[in-house]
Design a protein around this motif. Structure first.
Motif, mmCIF file in Angstrom:
data_model
loop_
_atom_site.group_PDB
_atom_site.id
_atom_site.type_symbol
_atom_site.label_atom_id
_atom_site.label_comp_id
_atom_site.label_asym_id
_atom_site.label_seq_id
_atom_site.Cartn_x
_atom_site.Cartn_y
_atom_site.Cartn_z
ATOM 1 N N THR A 1 0.725 -1.227 0.052
ATOM 2 C CA THR A 1 -0.018 -0.087 0.049
ATOM 3 C C THR A 1 1.004 1.180 0.139
ATOM 4 O O THR A 1 2.052 1.209 0.352
ATOM 5 N N VAL B 1 -6.313 -5.110 -2.049
ATOM 6 C CA VAL B 1 -6.801 -6.038 -0.968
ATOM 7 C C VAL B 1 -8.003 -6.374 -1.084
ATOM 8 O O VAL B 1 -8.531 -7.478 -0.763
ATOM 9 N N VAL C 1 -16.998 0.140 -1.765
ATOM 10 C CA VAL C 1 -15.923 0.264 -0.846
ATOM 11 C C VAL C 1 -14.889 1.028 -1.494
ATOM 12 O O VAL C 1 -14.917 1.026 -3.012
ATOM 13 N N GLY C 2 -14.079 1.541 -0.915
ATOM 14 C CA GLY C 2 -12.603 2.106 -1.575
ATOM 15 C C GLY C 2 -12.587 3.741 -1.639
ATOM 16 O O GLY C 2 -11.496 4.119 -1.533
ATOM 17 N N PRO D 1 -15.380 7.526 -0.987
ATOM 18 C CA PRO D 1 -16.686 7.893 -0.395
ATOM 19 C C PRO D 1 -17.736 7.500 -1.687
ATOM 20 O O PRO D 1 -17.347 7.944 -2.683
ATOM 21 N N ASP E 1 -22.578 1.056 1.735
ATOM 22 C CA ASP E 1 -21.300 1.462 1.708
ATOM 23 C C ASP E 1 -20.501 0.994 2.874
ATOM 24 O O ASP E 1 -20.949 0.937 3.989
ATOM 25 N N ASN E 2 -19.149 0.459 2.805
ATOM 26 C CA ASN E 2 -18.285 0.249 3.915
ATOM 27 C C ASN E 2 -17.078 0.865 3.705
ATOM 28 O O ASN E 2 -16.647 0.965 2.638
ATOM 29 N N TRP E 3 -16.388 0.581 4.762
ATOM 30 C CA TRP E 3 -15.111 1.150 5.027
ATOM 31 C C TRP E 3 -13.959 0.241 5.522
ATOM 32 O O TRP E 3 -14.411 -0.435 6.409
ATOM 33 N N GLN F 1 -9.209 -0.700 4.901
ATOM 34 C CA GLN F 1 -8.082 -0.360 4.359
ATOM 35 C C GLN F 1 -7.365 -1.607 4.399
ATOM 36 O O GLN F 1 -7.629 -2.785 5.232
ATOM 37 N N THR F 2 -6.143 -1.414 3.548
ATOM 38 C CA THR F 2 -5.232 -2.674 3.401
ATOM 39 C C THR F 2 -4.985 -3.083 4.935
ATOM 40 O O THR F 2 -4.679 -4.218 5.194
ATOM 41 N N GLU F 3 -4.477 -2.190 5.594
ATOM 42 C CA GLU F 3 -4.036 -2.412 6.950
ATOM 43 C C GLU F 3 -4.783 -3.183 7.738
ATOM 44 O O GLU F 3 -4.640 -4.237 8.580
ATOM 45 N N ASP G 1 -6.869 8.387 8.270
ATOM 46 C CA ASP G 1 -8.191 9.063 7.634
ATOM 47 C C ASP G 1 -8.817 10.008 8.653
ATOM 48 O O ASP G 1 -8.584 9.700 9.892
ATOM 49 N N PHE H 1 -17.154 9.942 6.382
ATOM 50 C CA PHE H 1 -15.658 10.150 5.833
ATOM 51 C C PHE H 1 -15.119 11.556 5.762
ATOM 52 O O PHE H 1 -16.353 12.261 5.178
ATOM 53 N N ARG I 1 -8.288 12.301 3.778
ATOM 54 C CA ARG I 1 -7.075 11.655 4.241
ATOM 55 C C ARG I 1 -6.560 12.474 5.224
ATOM 56 O O ARG I 1 -6.508 13.948 5.015
ATOM 57 N N LYS J 1 -6.343 8.923 -4.100
ATOM 58 C CA LYS J 1 -7.227 7.906 -4.153
ATOM 59 C C LYS J 1 -7.753 8.050 -5.741
ATOM 60 O O LYS J 1 -8.457 9.165 -5.921
HETATM 61 P P1 AMP Z 1 -6.547 0.703 0.477
HETATM 62 O O1 AMP Z 1 -5.737 0.552 1.607
HETATM 63 O O2 AMP Z 1 -6.260 0.902 -0.918
HETATM 64 O O3 AMP Z 1 -7.766 -0.278 0.552
HETATM 65 O O4 AMP Z 1 -7.405 2.243 0.730
HETATM 66 C C1 AMP Z 1 -8.119 2.459 2.151
HETATM 67 C C2 AMP Z 1 -8.462 3.994 2.000
HETATM 68 O O5 AMP Z 1 -9.523 4.078 1.143
HETATM 69 C C3 AMP Z 1 -9.108 4.193 3.404
HETATM 70 O O6 AMP Z 1 -8.104 4.710 4.399
HETATM 71 C C4 AMP Z 1 -9.847 5.499 2.895
HETATM 72 O O7 AMP Z 1 -9.063 6.787 2.869
HETATM 73 C C5 AMP Z 1 -10.378 4.986 1.648
HETATM 74 N N1 AMP Z 1 -11.767 4.287 1.580
HETATM 75 C C6 AMP Z 1 -11.960 2.993 1.826
HETATM 76 N N2 AMP Z 1 -13.214 2.883 2.058
HETATM 77 C C7 AMP Z 1 -13.964 3.923 2.011
HETATM 78 C C8 AMP Z 1 -15.299 4.479 2.172
HETATM 79 N N3 AMP Z 1 -16.186 3.559 2.232
HETATM 80 N N4 AMP Z 1 -15.574 5.898 2.243
HETATM 81 C C9 AMP Z 1 -14.406 6.925 2.093
HETATM 82 N N5 AMP Z 1 -13.288 6.435 2.381
HETATM 83 C C10 AMP Z 1 -12.653 5.209 1.737
#
Ligand code: AMP
Length: 579
Positions: free
Chosen positions: A217, A262, A335-336, A338, A357-359, A361-363, A446, A458, A461, A467
């Motif tokens: 990432t 991911v 996802v990914g 907003p 919608d859901n949130w 990240q790679t970590e 975030d 959201f 960043r 993104k």
């Molecule tokens: P990645 O690690 O490439 O999957 O990216 C993760 C990042 O994508 C998060 O830290 C957010 O900044 C952004 N992200 C993922 N899901 C959302 C969401 N539903 N709404 C807004 N931002 C998102």
């Protein structure tokens, strides 16, 4: 493939979010997994494939591949078990040891998925790369991940990998998916080797803390970071599959993400299979009509996609419900980036199904915050934390953290340690890993806010990561490649808001003195970047400037560049180096 008749009223797996959230316990959830038959541990591939390969769903389609010409290849759980056993035996034969890295660089073809499970069975570390990357991002990841084995196609090998070989001393074999005979000792035929490998393999003892997956990432500073995930993460994949994707027996599920990101691994490979459903994989990239046809023809019931794709669909002059039979579709997830309120409303109106919608990240390795079928959706909000996940908004300094209890205050989105798919480290960068934590809290990078009812929104960043089309791009990686162009003296890269793909990569460039500015030079720099980085990462816009704003300590002030580009207030300029 089992036919899912129209499902008028499937009860959600979570009927009452609050009570499940309050009483959830990871130890109890763990009972939904089998563990290795030897009693010695937990292996991701065992949970996703093996445990289904001997029971009633063994002949059920695990993976359905849709090729460019729309023909399909179905692989059942039992077949996937045999094929991945062969791949694990092949790794044994090639001398791959526990923890060594197996990379793939392919499109979404069966070999990628077979290699994933074979690698997990062998206890090697699996890392899928996005095939659209240019040679430089590929090199950075292969070398930082100490690639021992690479699975790729002849075309990608010839055009992108071969020129890198001198710089990859750890690479012992390249397994080429579409040649019948070995090229030399290094580049060998995968089909030939697979045909010689036994289809019986016993998974060795596996600790839940053993390394399983590696995902790169982008960071704001430095080159990409390799987030390491462990076999125990499979518990998150099981639970989120049930609670968010709402998997039920017989579901046909389509995750449109590439495993190079991911989402395409956690939810395009592991989660659907751990939950015993059929996963659809389309080899082709976005095409509105094709996508609607896939939903119709394959009777997709759950569709996991991304805001960029939804925004593209919104712009098309297609009425999907009128032109396609989408009666099997019962849920859309995104996802990914907003998913803005207008996109949520358009989807709800157009498809007449919940749009969630859901949130994550790679970590985090799995979904952390989500809308749920059983909760009212607030369009524009990412939803509420998953049961078993504690989220908060915090004020954060270099060494401290203060949780903000007041609703609607903006701050850093933080998560309390302790969910099973939390990354174990950044490969070879323990210090960088440690910096992500303040005590028990993981800093996501975030900014967000939480309303009085516990819904998260959201904000942006906290750093300069870009993104674009849902993909993370680190400015440093792009700047480094631009600097290799003969005419470039300095480069700075920002994300410029774009109504379709979220942000475009925009570069500001200072030319070497004596260089004449002209349109051709700009095009040449762009072409150089595309060749090095690939189209998904290279800048789409370039401005030639006289200087780049920096702090007195020499750090590029990307925020200031962005504010100037967008005509926004420039903020505190006390650290700005006078030009
Ligand atoms: P990645 O690690 O490439 O999957 O990216 C993760 C990042 O994508 C998060 O830290 C957010 O900044 C952004 N992200 C993922 N899901 C959302 C969401 N539903 N709404 C807004 N931002 C998102």
């Amino acid at each position: 493939m089992r036919d899912v008749a129209a499902q008028p009223a499937i009860t959600p797996n979570i009927e009452d979010y609050d009570s499940v959230y309050n009483f959830f316990n990871w130890e109890i959830a763990y009972r939904g997994l089998n563990g290795l038959p030897s009693g010695n541990g937990l292996n991701m591939a065992y949970e996703a494939v093996e445990r289904h390969a001997e029971v009633s769903i063994k002949n059920h389609t695990a993976l359905r591949f849709i090729k460019s010409d729309r023909t399909t290849i179905d692989i059942s759980y039992a077949e996937l078990s045999r094929l991945s056993n062969q791949f694990a035996n092949l790794l044994n034969f090639l001398g791959v040891a526990k923890g060594e890295t197996v990379f793939t660089l392919t499109g979404r073809i069966p070999e990628l998925y077979i290699a994933a499970f074979g690698t997990l069975k062998k206890l090697a570390l699996f890392c899928p790369l996005f095939s659209v990357f240019g040679p430089e991002p590929i090199y950075q990841r292969l070398s930082r991940g100490n690639a021992k084995i690479l699975v790729t196609t002849l075309d990608l090998f010839t055009t992108k990998v071969k020129p890198l070989l001198d710089r990859l001393p750890a690479l012992s074999h390249v397994l080429i998916t579409d040649i019948e005979k070995d090229i030399d000792d290094l580049a060998i035929s995968l089909p030939l080797r697979m045909s010689k490998a036994s289809s019986a393999f016993t998974i060795p003892d596996t600790k839940p803390t053993d390394d399983a997956l590696l995902h790169f990432t982008s960071g704001t500073t430095g080159m990409p970071k390799g987030a390491v995930h462990v076999h125990g993460a499979v518990l998150t994949h099981l639970v989120t599959g049930k609670q968010v994707l709402d998997f039920h027996p017989g579901d046909i599920y389509w995750c449109t993400a590439d495993p190079g990101w991911v989402t395409g691994t956690s939810y395009g490979i592991i989660s659907p299979l751990v939950n015993g459903v059929t996963s659809i994989i389309d080899e082709e990239e976005f095409d509105a009509t094709r996508w609607y046809s896939v939903l119709e023809e394959h009777k997709v019931s759950i569709w996991y996609t991304a805001p960029t794709a939804i925004r593209r669909l919104m712009r098309m002059n297609i009425e999907p419900k009128k032109q396609f039979n989408l009666e099997h579709l019962r849920m859309i997830l995104s996802v990914g980036e907003p998913l803005h309120a207008d996109a949520v409303k358009w989807c709800q109106k157009t498809f007449e199904v919940p749009v969630l919608d859901n949130w994550w990240q790679t970590e985090t390795g799995g979904i952390m915050i989500s809308n749920f079928r059983s909760l009212p959706v607030r369009p524009g909000s990412m939803g509420k934390p998953l049961p078993g996940v504690k989220a908060a908004i915090a004020a954060v300094t270099e060494s401290s953290i203060q949780i903000i209890k007041e609703p609607d205050k903006e701050g850093h989105l933080v998560l309390k340690r302790g969910w099973p798919s939390m990354f174990k480290t950044y490969l070879h960068e323990d210090e960088r890993y440690a910096k992500c934590f303040r005590g028990e809290w993981y800093l996501t990078g975030d900014l967000a806010r939480c309303d009085a009812d516990g819904y998260y929104w959201f904000v942006g960043r906290a750093d300069d990561i870009i993104k674009t089309s849902g993909h993370m791009v680190g400015p440093f990686e792009v700047e480094s490649s631009l600097m290799e162009h003969w005419a470039v003296s300095e480069a700075a890269v920002i994300g410029k808001p774009d109504p379709l793909i979220g942000e475009i990569v925009k570069a500001f460039i200072v030319l070497k003195s004596g260089t004449t500015i002209n349109e051709n030079l700009k095009l040449d720099i762009m072409a150089h970047a595309r060749k090095k980085l690939g189209a998904a990462v290279a800048p789409k816009e370039i401005s030639i400037v006289a200087s780049i704003p920096k702090t007195r300590s020499g750090k590029i002030l990307r925020r200031l560049l962005k504010a100037r580009e967008l005509g926004l207030p420039e903020g505190d300029l006390s650290t700005l180096e006078p030009s």
